[in-house]
Design an enzyme around this catalytic site. Structure first.
Site, PDB file in Angstrom:
ATOM      1  N   HIS A  96      13.223 -17.157   1.119  1.00 18.05           N
ATOM      2  CA  HIS A  96      13.758 -16.314   0.055  1.00 18.05           C
ATOM      3  C   HIS A  96      12.639 -15.846  -0.871  1.00 18.05           C
ATOM      4  CE1 HIS A  96      18.089 -17.961   0.602  1.00 18.05           C
ATOM      5  NE2 HIS A  96      17.871 -16.884   1.319  1.00 18.05           N
ATOM      6  N   GLU A 187      21.660 -21.607   4.947  1.00 18.00           N
ATOM      7  CA  GLU A 187      21.479 -22.995   5.368  1.00 18.00           C
ATOM      8  C   GLU A 187      22.817 -23.705   5.536  1.00 18.00           C
ATOM      9  OE1 GLU A 187      20.024 -27.219   3.601  1.00 18.00           O
ATOM     10  OE2 GLU A 187      18.839 -25.488   2.974  1.00 18.00           O
ATOM     11  N   SER A 379       9.683 -21.129  -2.345  1.00 18.26           N
ATOM     12  CA  SER A 379       9.329 -19.994  -1.494  1.00 18.26           C
ATOM     13  C   SER A 379       8.369 -19.027  -2.185  1.00 18.26           C
ATOM     14  CB  SER A 379      10.601 -19.240  -1.068  1.00 18.26           C
ATOM     15  OG  SER A 379      11.437 -20.055  -0.289  1.00 18.26           O
TER      16      SER A 379
END
Length: 402
Positions: A96, A187, A379
């Site tokens: 992300h 996820e 991320s």
């Protein structure tokens, strides 16, 4: 479908890759030049503090790329090097972070298109390379790609795989998996595909609703309306909450996952008694170390004197949202940006609130001496943090970075 047997069979296939391709040195050079920052290393070495003129920057002691994210990016870059002419796809964003995903697009790595909320795998041909992102992919997607004869490059974070193993254990013993997560998150969608019966709870409030239903019963129609998009097909709360196991989306708030686990343990203990507890309740520690470290570091940082907080990470990043949540709950003015480009000229910042709105704040950096706390999601590369710091210093008319 026997998901465990399928996964074992897939991993033995000559078209399945879960490690690098021998291009580590070349990829490490790229990772270091594109994503790492000498300034951030310098600040880490100076007790996570940088002072210039009227501004002091305090970095959290754990932030940015986690091992699983670095691994996913590195394997994706190696795949591009190893398959220089093949068409390469990713089933979702690799992580992300908009900048990292754009870097892959610049290398002609394509993303599976989404039409009307559904992924269109018809664009993928036999022999294409398909990367499974750090969040993983559903077992149905893996099966489809395997049947197409694709080369599958699996960058799923091992912590996510650990959760999959947990829900497999629940399924084997016919427990319903109570998954602490966001039902729309990639996820959690992947994790639920490996489960048998499952129910997804977003927070403690939803968990308390379920716990009360277990103990006292309730309006089944209301229950199913509340969790219509967050449960397995054919779910029946009167039948499927007799035996439950706890799992989680690895990026959720650690303290909340723990609280939910203890809540259901107390609930099943109250309903079935201590001698029968293990027949009705299972729990395993599936909280990601990196998520835990970043949250702990954030709690430490907001315990210091700060005038404001900057949180950097993708707007669809769950772990980043929880860092922002920690700051907001402390009452610290906090700004969540997905990259340094959100810091605008004229002492303005475009940021996302915890409730999802994008707003612009004028004069976000106060006059005089200030202390700014900064953290970033798992991320977010250090280079983005460096660029954000440079813009802050520029707006406070501090000496330019050398």
């Amino acid at each position: 479908m026997d998901t465990k047997a399928f996964k074992r069979s897939l991993q033995q296939s000559e078209n399945y890759y879960r490690k690098g391709f021998g291009h580590e040195e070349e990829v490490n050079e790229t990772m270091n030049s594109v994503y790492q920052s000498s300034l951030i290393q310098e600040i880490r070495g100076n007790n996570y503090t940088l002072s210039r003129g009227d501004i002091t920057i305090r970095l959290a002691e754990a932030f940015g790329f986690c091992w699983g994210v670095e691994r996913a990016i590195a394997i994706a870059l190696e795949a591009r090097t190893h398959f220089p002419t093949e068409r390469i796809w990713v089933t979702n964003e690799i992580i992300h972070n908009p900048g990292v995903n754009q870097d892959l697009k610049n290398l002609q790595v394509e993303f599976i298109p989404v039409n009307n909320g559904e992924k269109d795998f018809s664009v993928v041909d036999s022999g294409n390379v398909v990367i499974l992102p750090a969040f993983g992919a559903t077992v149905q997607e893996m099966e489809l790609l395997n049947n197409k004869g694709c080369k599958i490059v699996d960058t799923t974070c091992p912590w996510v795989s650990k959760v999959w193993n947990t829900v497999e254990k629940h399924k084997k013993r016919e427990y319903t998996s109570i998954i602490h997560g966001k039902y729309k998150h990639e996820e959690t969608i992947a994790t639920s595909s490996f489960a048998g019966k499952y129910l997804i709870v977003l927070n403690v409030q939803e968990a308390e609703y379920v716990a009360q239903y277990i103990l006292e019963g309730g309006d089944k129609t209301e229950f199913m309306a509340k969790f219509a998009k967050a449960c397995s097909a054919g779910f029946d709360p009167d039948r499927d909450l007799e035996r439950v196991g706890i799992a989680n989306q690895t990026t959720m708030l650690k303290s909340e996952t723990e609280e939910i686990g203890k809540l259901f343990e107390r609930t099943m203990l109250k309903k079935f008694g201590p001698t029968e507890l293990t027949e009705h309740f299972q729990t395993f520690n599936t909280i990601c170390d990196a998520t835990q470290e970043r949250q702990d570091a954030m709690f430490n940082l907001v315990g210091e004197p700060l005038d404001l907080m900057l949180v950097i990470g993708g707007f669809n990043s769950s772990n980043t949202s929880h860092l922002q949540e920690i700051a907001e709950h402390r009452g610290i003015p906090s700004y969540w940006i997905d990259g340094p480009g959100r810091i605008l000229p004229g002492n303005r910042i475009e940021y996302k609130t915890l409730h999802g709105e994008i707003e612009v704040k004028e004069n976000w950096l106060p006059d005089g001496k200030i202390i700014v706390g900064i953290t970033s999601g798992a991320s977010t590369p250090d280079k983005s943090v460096e660029e954000a710091i440079a813009k802050i210093l520029e707006q406070k008319t501090a000496p330019a970075l050398v």
